[in-house]
Scaffold this active site. Sequence first.
Site, PDB file in Angstrom:
ATOM      1  N   GLU A   1      -6.076 -10.365  -2.360  1.00  0.00           N
ATOM      2  CA  GLU A   1      -6.910 -10.260  -1.151  1.00  0.00           C
ATOM      3  C   GLU A   1      -8.387 -10.143  -1.511  1.00  0.00           C
ATOM      4  OE1 GLU A   1      -5.464  -7.228   1.552  1.00  0.00           O
ATOM      5  OE2 GLU A   1      -3.368  -7.705   1.118  1.00  0.00           O
TER       6      GLU A   1
ATOM      7  N   GLU B   1       0.793  -1.235   0.000  1.00  0.00           N
ATOM      8  CA  GLU B   1       0.000   0.000   0.000  1.00  0.00           C
ATOM      9  C   GLU B   1       0.826   1.287   0.000  1.00  0.00           C
ATOM     10  OE1 GLU B   1      -2.752  -0.524   3.274  1.00  0.00           O
ATOM     11  OE2 GLU B   1      -3.792  -2.144   2.241  1.00  0.00           O
TER      12      GLU B   1
ATOM     13  N   ASP C   1     -12.140 -10.018  -1.839  1.00  0.00           N
ATOM     14  CA  ASP C   1     -13.441 -10.231  -1.192  1.00  0.00           C
ATOM     15  C   ASP C   1     -14.432  -9.263  -1.828  1.00  0.00           C
ATOM     16  OD1 ASP C   1     -12.647  -7.863   0.216  1.00  0.00           O
ATOM     17  OD2 ASP C   1     -12.275  -8.962   2.077  1.00  0.00           O
TER      18      ASP C   1
ATOM     19  N   ASN D   1       2.184  -4.536  -3.447  1.00  0.00           N
ATOM     20  CA  ASN D   1       0.770  -4.904  -3.308  1.00  0.00           C
ATOM     21  C   ASN D   1      -0.021  -3.652  -2.912  1.00  0.00           C
ATOM     22  OD1 ASN D   1      -1.210  -7.116  -2.970  1.00  0.00           O
ATOM     23  ND2 ASN D   1      -1.109  -6.673  -0.760  1.00  0.00           N
TER      24      ASN D   1
ATOM     25  N   HIS E   1     -10.247  -5.714  -2.747  1.00  0.00           N
ATOM     26  CA  HIS E   1     -11.320  -5.636  -1.744  1.00  0.00           C
ATOM     27  C   HIS E   1     -12.469  -4.876  -2.408  1.00  0.00           C
ATOM     28  CE1 HIS E   1      -8.946  -7.342   1.424  1.00  0.00           C
ATOM     29  NE2 HIS E   1      -7.965  -6.490   1.156  1.00  0.00           N
TER      30      HIS E   1
HETATM   31  C1  XIL Z   1      -6.425  -6.925   7.686  1.00  0.00           C
HETATM   32  C2  XIL Z   1      -6.679  -8.154   8.530  1.00  0.00           C
HETATM   33  O1  XIL Z   1      -7.476  -9.076   7.819  1.00  0.00           O
HETATM   34  C3  XIL Z   1      -7.368  -7.772   9.820  1.00  0.00           C
HETATM   35  O2  XIL Z   1      -7.506  -8.904  10.671  1.00  0.00           O
HETATM   36  C4  XIL Z   1      -6.557  -6.688  10.530  1.00  0.00           C
HETATM   37  O3  XIL Z   1      -7.253  -6.267  11.669  1.00  0.00           O
HETATM   38  C5  XIL Z   1      -6.312  -5.522   9.589  1.00  0.00           C
HETATM   39  O4  XIL Z   1      -5.693  -5.976   8.415  1.00  0.00           O
HETATM   40  N1  XIL Z   1      -5.056  -4.879   3.233  1.00  0.00           N
HETATM   41  C6  XIL Z   1      -4.042  -5.696   3.655  1.00  0.00           C
HETATM   42  C7  XIL Z   1      -4.285  -6.672   4.737  1.00  0.00           C
HETATM   43  O5  XIL Z   1      -2.979  -5.699   3.043  1.00  0.00           O
HETATM   44  O6  XIL Z   1      -3.131  -6.888   5.514  1.00  0.00           O
HETATM   45  C8  XIL Z   1      -5.413  -6.243   5.621  1.00  0.00           C
HETATM   46  O7  XIL Z   1      -5.664  -7.284   6.559  1.00  0.00           O
HETATM   47  C9  XIL Z   1      -6.636  -5.916   4.794  1.00  0.00           C
HETATM   48  C10 XIL Z   1      -6.344  -4.769   3.860  1.00  0.00           C
END
Ligand code: XIL
Length: 458
Positions: free
Chosen positions: A269, A164, A271, A205, A241
Amino acid sequence: MRSTRPRFLRSGLVSALTGLTALGALLFAAPGAQAADTPLRDLAAAKGKLIGSAVNPAKLTGTYGDIAGREFNTVTPDNAMKWESVEPSRGTYNWGPADQVVAFAAAHGQQVRGHTLVWHSQNPGWLANGSWTPAQLSTILQDHIAAEAGRYKGRIAAWDVVNEPFNEDGTYRSSIWYNGLGQDYIANALTWARAADPSAELYINDYNVEGVNAKSTALYNLVRSLKQRGVPIDGVGLQAHLILGQVPATLQQNIQRFADLGVDVAITELDVRMQLPSTSAKLTQQAADYKAVADACVAVARCVGVTVWGFTDSDSWVPDVFSGYGAATPYDEAFAPKPAYHAIAGSLGGTTTPPDPGTGCTAAYSVVNQWNSGFTGQVRISCAGAALSSWKATWTFGAGQTLTQAWNADCTQSGAAVTCTNASYNGTVPDGGSVTFGFNASWNGSNPVPVVTLGRTP
Ligand code: XIL
């Protein structure tokens, strides 16, 4: 020569054992139930792709562990490899949970995606709150990368080295690293990661970089310049996400432009969150969204695969972070595969489809009596063109309803998730026949009817 293809670590023995398990599942499975479906990892492997999930090491037993091991050929520790987890106080390391994920992956012939070495978030207090000169900060970062990537040397297929780094407008995010070290913290981190683990693929990422936009273009320009400078960069991770119905139209085009730069792309990641409560229409849209993402990855050779950020709604970060949203993963809270699961399978070439209500066995839920604080419900399982020798009905109570009593089934409730399995005497549902079980529950405010998923017993 560095390999740009996913490496499959699965041994013949593991395949053979999984084959036996699959055979066992077939024998036990109800016709039309999910158990005989080909695991996602086998579908993905046949396409040369990875299918993964973020996993929580504390949960890797029981049903959660079974699914994590059976369905995925790569795993990512959800939090266990983050700096605050591995070095909570300076010089004191806690590798236990991260080690657990790496050991689980080895035992199941899975790759590990390391996540993450350099990030603005989830850093330990001693680091985030310290005041450091640039030289000190640089040494701290180099030592951290050497320690963590070095510990898992040879066992991590890909590292999210930098997580990020960008703002939405494509400028660099203000962070302890950027503010202290300038943009070259990224090149240095990649170089140090390569030195610590030469066999790991090294990624940057980020989120909201799935479509072509200002942020993804900044990432694109960074990767191009890193490659021109000879800095080790092997791939970009698109977190994905996403919000229901909002898969960017330019996703495949964006994946392709990174591939054309000469780097791999991973969906890291995924979802797809929806406003709660979930409905069958939303679940259908969600399946289309998952399919669109998986299809885009399948369509581009250098897209190595898709990782979901938690595979079950009972283990998703979404409800904690996005108020009012949830149901974002491919399995529901009771570990029943959702339409999204079948959509991923379909995208990976599977022929699996949810049981056809017209030809198999179905479960119908109804409220037979309701009073001010409670109600009596029943579920009728009916078969036509199929028969069952055991059954399991699962659903999610969307409005806080709580079971108090059940008959003609063994029912348990965990959070909102209800699971009912047949009693010793009514597991058999003949072709053309039905079985009914009932329950009492409390309700408050509203009492919506949930969708019941019918499956096999474990
Ligand atoms: C999230 C985890 O799933 C949670 O349990 C934690 O509280 C916060 O982080 N982007 C990322 C991940 O790169 O590491 C994050 O994971 C979600 C957003």
